[in-house]
Motif scaffolding. Structure first.
Motif, PDB file in Angstrom:
ATOM      1  N   MET A  81       0.839  -1.199   0.000  1.00  0.00           N
ATOM      2  CA  MET A  81       0.000   0.000   0.000  1.00  0.00           C
ATOM      3  C   MET A  81       0.875   1.249   0.000  1.00  0.00           C
ATOM      4  N   SER A 115      -9.478  -2.530  -1.640  1.00  0.00           N
ATOM      5  CA  SER A 115      -8.741  -3.218  -0.568  1.00  0.00           C
ATOM      6  C   SER A 115      -9.705  -3.732   0.497  1.00  0.00           C
ATOM      7  N   ARG A 206       1.968  -1.109  10.769  1.00  0.00           N
ATOM      8  CA  ARG A 206       2.238  -0.332   9.553  1.00  0.00           C
ATOM      9  C   ARG A 206       1.001  -0.180   8.673  1.00  0.00           C
ATOM     10  N   PHE A 207       0.063  -1.132   8.793  1.00  0.00           N
ATOM     11  CA  PHE A 207      -1.187  -0.993   8.036  1.00  0.00           C
ATOM     12  C   PHE A 207      -1.902   0.290   8.440  1.00  0.00           C
ATOM     13  N   VAL A 208      -1.898   0.614   9.716  1.00  0.00           N
ATOM     14  CA  VAL A 208      -2.619   1.803  10.194  1.00  0.00           C
ATOM     15  C   VAL A 208      -2.131   3.030   9.444  1.00  0.00           C
ATOM     16  N   TRP A 209      -0.808   3.233   9.439  1.00  0.00           N
ATOM     17  CA  TRP A 209      -0.269   4.490   8.907  1.00  0.00           C
ATOM     18  C   TRP A 209      -0.376   4.566   7.390  1.00  0.00           C
ATOM     19  N   TRP A 211      -2.648   2.973   5.442  1.00  0.00           N
ATOM     20  CA  TRP A 211      -4.039   3.128   5.000  1.00  0.00           C
ATOM     21  C   TRP A 211      -4.548   4.542   5.307  1.00  0.00           C
TER      22      TRP A 211
END
Lengths: 229, 142
Positions: A81, A115, A206-209, A211
């Protein structure tokens, strides 16, 4: 939200996400220090907003070196992403102003929607997800729970089924949020909470930041497609 | 050039099929040997999960999580090895184990390190473990 503003928000959030990632690499036990120091410096340049075009090109070229270093993404979906945002931003800066610029940035917004939707769709087709057995397996034996005591959640079939359907329902219905700006903001808040929960339970911070960094594109896309209510 | 395209394309055209199915999950375990012919007697898990993580630690890890992210990378490497021998992934895991064990008090006669990949799966009512890969022993760093 104008395209320029959405691009700038995305640049800032992406630079912060890459800085967080770079700091972890530089201080971790297996640091590839020089590689990520370079990324950090380029992100600081992107944050300032001066020569953003060139910072994005340099980060894009640098991303190829990182991909080669790890023979693929270091952290799967979250890294992908991050790269998608980077490449779409770079294209939207360098393509001739007009429809092409907008298409490059809109592509990012479309991918954010996909996604969630595709992720929900593949689950709804799987009987193990519909029964809660797949989520049970995630807690029971996958490498994802951040602590052994979280595995105790696995033998609770009703809770697993309910949680599975909550995730599936949210993901497959997410595209409907595009119909209204308030609804979209609420859906993005729920999505952010979902990513934070995944970070807490499975260590996927890392998905949090990454996305979050992609959300301005979907807010801009919604305002382009549907007039504010 | 072809490899660069193969690395970039999945980012440009992502599949987004997160957790489509929950497959057998890898665990990396290592052992120390005196000779390459020795049969390992004890396997140690590489970077095992802690028993508990407090809510405060979970929140802090939103911002600072290098050890966990490296553990996830090791899992990716293990999955790549299981799909077909990948020297790069074997090297990445070997490097990490050798670095970790330099801090351990190791018996002087153990000069080699070997690791294995054990895949854990749910087989009806119980969890099963299957060893799918055994590395070639390599010299330790001491």
């Amino acid at each position: 939200m104008s395209l320029e503003l959405a691009q700038r928000f995305t640049e800032i959030l992406l630079a912060l996400a890459f800085l967080q990632q770079s700091a972890e690499h530089m201080s971790g036990p297996n640091a590839a220090r020089a590689l990520f120091l370079t990324r950090a410096v380029l992100c600081l340049a992107l944050l300032t907003g001066v020569y953003s075009d060139w910072s994005l090109v340099a980060l894009s070229i640098h991303s190829i070196a990182v991909l080669h270093r790890y023979n693929g993404p270091y952290n799967g979906g979250s890294d992908r992403m991050g790269l998608l945002i980077l490449y779409c931003l770079t294209l939207s800066h360098w393509l001739p102003e007009g429809p092409l610029t907008q298409t490059a940035f809109a592509y990012l917004g479309v991918q954010v929607i996909l996604s969630y939707f595709i992720s929900g769709w593949v689950k709804i087709l799987n009987p193990a997800w519909r029964s809660g057995a797949a989520l049970r397996d995630v807690f029971a034996f996958s490498a994802y729970p951040v602590a052994e005591n979280l595995r105790a959640l696995a033998p609770h079939p009703r809770a697993m089924r309910t949680a599975s359907w909550a995730v599936i329902g949210f993901e497959v219905l997410f595209p409907l949020a595009l119909l209204n700006q308030t609804l979209l903001i609420a859906a993005l808040a729920c999505a952010a909470a979902f990513h934070i929960a995944n970070a807490c339970l499975f260590g996927l911070n890392r998905f949090v930041w990454f996305w979050l960094a992609a959300y301005p594109s979907i807010l801009w896309l919604q305002s382009r497609l549907i007039a504010p209510a | 050039m072809l490899k660069t395209c193969a690395l970039i394309l999945p980012a440009l055209i992502p599949s987004w099929r997160f957790f489509q199915t929950v497959e057998a999950s890898p665990r990396v375990e290592w052992t120390l040997l005196a000779t390459a012919r020795e049969t390992p007697s004890k396997w140690h898990p590489l970077r095992p999960c802690p028993e508990t993580v407090t809510p405060l630690q979970m929140l802090a890890r939103l911002f600072w999580n290098p050890a966990r992210n490296d553990a996830l990378y090791i899992t990716s490497c293990a999955e790549r090895i299981a799909l077909g021998l990948c020297p790069h992934s074997v090297g990445e895991i070997t490097t990490r184990i050798l670095r970790d064990i330099t801090t351990l008090p190791i018996h002087s006669c153990t000069k080699l390190m070997q690791f294995r990949l054990v895949f854990v799966a749910h087989n009806g009512t119980e969890l099963t473990r299957e060893t799918v890969f055994l590395s070639t022993p390599v010299a330790t760093l001491r």
